[in-house]
Design a protein around this motif. Structure first.
Motif, PDB file in Angstrom:
ATOM      1  N   SER A 181       3.341  -1.261   9.101  1.00 42.24           N
ATOM      2  CA  SER A 181       2.065  -0.572   9.543  1.00 42.24           C
ATOM      3  C   SER A 181       1.060  -0.039   8.352  1.00 42.24           C
ATOM      4  N   ASP A 182       1.519   0.185   7.120  1.00 45.88           N
ATOM      5  CA  ASP A 182       0.634   0.565   6.000  1.00 45.88           C
ATOM      6  C   ASP A 182      -0.119  -0.489   5.531  1.00 45.88           C
ATOM      7  N   LEU A 183       0.688  -1.665   5.397  1.00 44.94           N
ATOM      8  CA  LEU A 183      -0.222  -2.856   5.002  1.00 44.94           C
ATOM      9  C   LEU A 183      -1.050  -3.535   6.062  1.00 44.94           C
ATOM     10  N   ALA A 184      -0.811  -3.259   7.346  1.00 46.15           N
ATOM     11  CA  ALA A 184      -1.628  -3.884   8.345  1.00 46.15           C
ATOM     12  C   ALA A 184      -2.950  -2.705   8.450  1.00 46.15           C
ATOM     13  N   LYS A 185      -2.723  -1.586   8.125  1.00 45.39           N
ATOM     14  CA  LYS A 185      -3.931  -0.650   7.930  1.00 45.39           C
ATOM     15  C   LYS A 185      -4.722  -0.838   6.656  1.00 45.39           C
ATOM     16  N   MET A 186      -4.197  -1.253   5.883  1.00 45.38           N
ATOM     17  CA  MET A 186      -4.727  -1.708   4.307  1.00 45.38           C
ATOM     18  C   MET A 186      -5.690  -3.120   4.463  1.00 45.38           C
ATOM     19  N   TYR A 187      -4.923  -4.056   5.536  1.00 44.95           N
ATOM     20  CA  TYR A 187      -5.619  -5.204   5.964  1.00 44.95           C
ATOM     21  C   TYR A 187      -6.809  -4.969   7.041  1.00 44.95           C
ATOM     22  N   MET A 188      -6.590  -3.963   7.710  1.00 43.55           N
ATOM     23  CA  MET A 188      -7.649  -3.614   8.577  1.00 43.55           C
ATOM     24  C   MET A 188      -8.928  -3.063   7.864  1.00 43.55           C
ATOM     25  N   ARG A 189      -8.674  -2.177   6.804  1.00 40.90           N
ATOM     26  CA  ARG A 189      -9.672  -1.597   6.150  1.00 40.90           C
ATOM     27  C   ARG A 189     -10.461  -2.853   5.087  1.00 40.90           C
ATOM     28  N   SER A 190      -9.666  -3.709   4.777  1.00 44.44           N
ATOM     29  CA  SER A 190     -10.183  -4.657   3.902  1.00 44.44           C
ATOM     30  C   SER A 190     -10.970  -5.598   4.845  1.00 44.44           C
ATOM     31  N   VAL A 191     -10.581  -5.955   5.914  1.00 45.30           N
ATOM     32  CA  VAL A 191     -11.247  -6.858   6.744  1.00 45.30           C
ATOM     33  C   VAL A 191     -12.798  -6.299   7.245  1.00 45.30           C
ATOM     34  N   ILE A 192     -12.806  -5.045   7.650  1.00 44.43           N
ATOM     35  CA  ILE A 192     -13.883  -4.305   7.987  1.00 44.43           C
ATOM     36  C   ILE A 192     -15.066  -4.249   6.754  1.00 44.43           C
ATOM     37  N   LYS A 193     -14.233  -3.995   5.552  1.00 41.82           N
ATOM     38  CA  LYS A 193     -15.336  -4.054   4.326  1.00 41.82           C
ATOM     39  C   LYS A 193     -15.755  -5.202   4.096  1.00 41.82           C
ATOM     40  N   PHE A 194     -15.094  -6.332   4.143  1.00 45.89           N
ATOM     41  CA  PHE A 194     -15.475  -7.808   4.098  1.00 45.89           C
ATOM     42  C   PHE A 194     -16.549  -7.972   5.078  1.00 45.89           C
ATOM     43  N   ALA A 195     -16.150  -7.941   6.219  1.00 50.32           N
ATOM     44  CA  ALA A 195     -17.169  -8.259   7.373  1.00 50.32           C
ATOM     45  C   ALA A 195     -18.561  -7.466   7.119  1.00 50.32           C
TER      46      ALA A 195
END
Length: 109
Positions: free
Chosen positions: A34-48
């Motif tokens: 879940s920690d990596l999933a949260k990191m990906y989530m934040r990264s995707v939101i910033k990228f988008a």
């Protein structure tokens, strides 16, 4: 037709972000990471959001030039320029929703 072409191209970009987010986040949740999933989530939101801002600047900055590419008729350009703010808002909201919905699909909701 002009706005339909532009919207279709923007949707293709948000669909790619959507698919990548769903795959990356879903894979990490499936692996109980879940920690990596949260990191990906934040990264995707910033990228988008960054892509969103680039598209806003591109479309707003080239508003007049876009119509020159598609038509030489003055009355069509006038109508396009008049309705541009409304269509622009719809395009931007559609792009944002299309991009971020991959995050929600990735977490299984």
């Amino acid at each position: 037709i002009i706005y339909l072409n532009i919207t279709a191209n923007m949707f293709t970009i948000s669909l790619g972000i959507n698919t990548a987010a769903c795959t990356l986040i879903g894979r990490q949740i499936g692996n109980n990471n879940s920690d990596l999933a949260k990191m990906y989530m934040r990264s995707v939101i910033k990228f988008a959001f960054c892509i969103f801002l680039l598209e806003v600047m591109f479309l707003w900055g080239l508003n007049e030039k876009i119509f020159d590419i598609f038509t030489e008729e003055a009355h069509i350009r006038t109508i396009g320029h008049r309705i541009f703010p409304v269509v622009f808002l719809g395009m931007m909201l559609d792009f944002w929703q299309g991009s971020i919905s991959g995050v929600i699909r990735g977490i299984g909701k």
